[in-house]
Design an enzyme around this catalytic site. Structure first.
Site, PDB file in Angstrom:
ATOM      1  N   ARG A   1      70.203   3.288  38.766  1.00  0.00           N
ATOM      2  CA  ARG A   1      69.845   1.872  38.858  1.00  0.00           C
ATOM      3  C   ARG A   1      70.826   0.989  38.090  1.00  0.00           C
ATOM      4  NH1 ARG A   1      64.103   2.312  40.183  1.00  0.00           N
ATOM      5  NH2 ARG A   1      63.161   0.276  40.583  1.00  0.00           N
TER       6      ARG A   1
ATOM      7  N   LYS B   1      62.738   2.784  50.585  1.00  0.00           N
ATOM      8  CA  LYS B   1      63.334   4.030  50.070  1.00  0.00           C
ATOM      9  C   LYS B   1      62.298   5.150  49.997  1.00  0.00           C
ATOM     10  CE  LYS B   1      64.684   2.406  46.029  1.00  0.00           C
ATOM     11  NZ  LYS B   1      64.213   1.015  46.070  1.00  0.00           N
TER      12      LYS B   1
ATOM     13  N   ARG C   1      52.077  -7.341  51.057  1.00  0.00           N
ATOM     14  CA  ARG C   1      51.588  -5.983  50.767  1.00  0.00           C
ATOM     15  C   ARG C   1      50.732  -6.001  49.493  1.00  0.00           C
ATOM     16  NH1 ARG C   1      56.009  -1.562  49.522  1.00  0.00           N
ATOM     17  NH2 ARG C   1      55.685  -2.309  47.413  1.00  0.00           N
TER      18      ARG C   1
ATOM     19  N   ARG D   1      49.827  -1.023  41.864  1.00  0.00           N
ATOM     20  CA  ARG D   1      50.612  -0.633  40.696  1.00  0.00           C
ATOM     21  C   ARG D   1      50.535  -1.761  39.676  1.00  0.00           C
ATOM     22  NH1 ARG D   1      56.395   1.311  43.052  1.00  0.00           N
ATOM     23  NH2 ARG D   1      57.036   0.006  41.316  1.00  0.00           N
TER      24      ARG D   1
ATOM     25  N   ARG E   1      61.851  -7.938  39.149  1.00  0.00           N
ATOM     26  CA  ARG E   1      62.423  -6.679  39.657  1.00  0.00           C
ATOM     27  C   ARG E   1      63.543  -6.960  40.661  1.00  0.00           C
ATOM     28  NH1 ARG E   1      57.109  -4.339  41.650  1.00  0.00           N
ATOM     29  NH2 ARG E   1      58.286  -2.642  42.567  1.00  0.00           N
TER      30      ARG E   1
HETATM   31  P1  AMP Z   1      60.091   2.021  41.156  1.00  0.00           P
HETATM   32  O1  AMP Z   1      58.856   2.815  41.422  1.00  0.00           O
HETATM   33  O2  AMP Z   1      61.356   2.742  41.580  1.00  0.00           O
HETATM   34  O3  AMP Z   1      60.038   0.616  41.682  1.00  0.00           O
HETATM   35  O4  AMP Z   1      60.218   1.906  39.561  1.00  0.00           O
HETATM   36  C1  AMP Z   1      59.233   1.230  38.801  1.00  0.00           C
HETATM   37  C2  AMP Z   1      59.824   0.827  37.463  1.00  0.00           C
HETATM   38  O5  AMP Z   1      60.206   1.990  36.734  1.00  0.00           O
HETATM   39  C3  AMP Z   1      61.078  -0.036  37.516  1.00  0.00           C
HETATM   40  O6  AMP Z   1      60.794  -1.403  37.705  1.00  0.00           O
HETATM   41  C4  AMP Z   1      61.696   0.243  36.152  1.00  0.00           C
HETATM   42  O7  AMP Z   1      61.014  -0.433  35.129  1.00  0.00           O
HETATM   43  C5  AMP Z   1      61.391   1.737  35.964  1.00  0.00           C
HETATM   44  N1  AMP Z   1      62.472   2.594  36.501  1.00  0.00           N
HETATM   45  C6  AMP Z   1      62.408   3.431  37.582  1.00  0.00           C
HETATM   46  N2  AMP Z   1      63.571   4.055  37.773  1.00  0.00           N
HETATM   47  C7  AMP Z   1      64.409   3.610  36.798  1.00  0.00           C
HETATM   48  C8  AMP Z   1      65.778   3.886  36.459  1.00  0.00           C
HETATM   49  N3  AMP Z   1      66.518   4.724  37.188  1.00  0.00           N
HETATM   50  N4  AMP Z   1      66.290   3.231  35.378  1.00  0.00           N
HETATM   51  C9  AMP Z   1      65.559   2.389  34.645  1.00  0.00           C
HETATM   52  N5  AMP Z   1      64.285   2.090  34.896  1.00  0.00           N
HETATM   53  C10 AMP Z   1      63.706   2.686  35.972  1.00  0.00           C
END
Ligand code: AMP
Length: 191
Positions: free
Chosen positions: A88, A13, A127, A137, A148
């Site tokens: 999400r 994405k 990765r 991260r 996740r």
């Molecule tokens: P990402 O970078 O999109 O993988 O997001 C990293 C983490 O941020 C996720 O595993 C969640 O803990 C939190 N997060 C990101 N976007 C959301 C969302 N829309 N709703 C809830 N938690 C989020």
């Protein structure tokens, strides 16, 4: 033009959002990036979000909807935006619809990157292994990755039939090469 990119962690994405950002002069809104910035700045939201992110869980719907609502109002979103990592949950998707309608905005395309979860897991695991620890991260561990992916399956995947029922969903093969995925997305967006 306003887009939503849907797909599990590691589906690509972010890569596609960055490319679309350049190509269409619209803004990538990654809620993960926004939360990591909040953590780095030491804000209240950041302090609360840190342990949730590190465990692989989800930050509350209210906080996320508020964050996106405020961000969409900013001047740089006027030409359009790409939601990456939001919504999400079905509750976030429903709140997004209402919030955008109140602002006189709408989503033009919801694009799902379809991936094979087993291949994806191996891809992200390598990765993680290839990235120097200092650049990783804090939620890039094998254990958090499992959580996740499970959270995606249980809480985020129900968004896919939600948008399909609204007739808004388009799917692309996220296992194809970056160029092929890009072409598929561009065809959808041009339609
Ligand atoms: P990402 O970078 O999109 O993988 O997001 C990293 C983490 O941020 C996720 O595993 C969640 O803990 C939190 N997060 C990101 N976007 C959301 C969302 N829309 N709703 C809830 N938690 C989020």
């Amino acid at each position: 033009m306003n887009l939503i990119l849907l797909g599990p962690p590691g589906a690509g994405k972010g890569t596609q959002a960055k490319r679309l950002e350049e190509k269409f002069n619209i803004i990538q809104l990654s809620t993960g990036d926004m939360l990591r910035a909040a953590i780095a700045s030491g804000s209240d939201v950041g302090l609360k979000a840190k342990s949730i992110i590190d465990s692989g869980g989800l930050v509350s719907d209210d906080v996320m909807v508020q964050m996106i609502s405020e961000r969409v109002d900013q001047e740089d979103c006027k030409n359009g935006f790409i939601l990456d990592g939001f919504p999400r949950t079905v509750a976030q998707a429903e709140a997004l619809d209402i919030m955008l309608a109140e602002k006189g905005l709408k989503i033009d395309h919801v694009i799902e990157l379809k991936v094979d979860e087993n291949i994806l897991f191996d891809r992200i695991r390598s990765r993680i292994a290839e990235t120097p620890e200092a650049e990783r991260r804090s939620d890039d561990t094998e254990e958090t990755l499992r959580t996740r992916l499970a959270v995606f399956r249980e809480q985020t995947a129900p968004i896919i039939p939600y948008y399909a029922d609204l007739g808004a969903l388009k799917s692309v093969d996220g296992m194809a090469s970056i160029t092929e995925v890009s072409d598929q997305i561009d065809t959808i967006v041009a339609a």
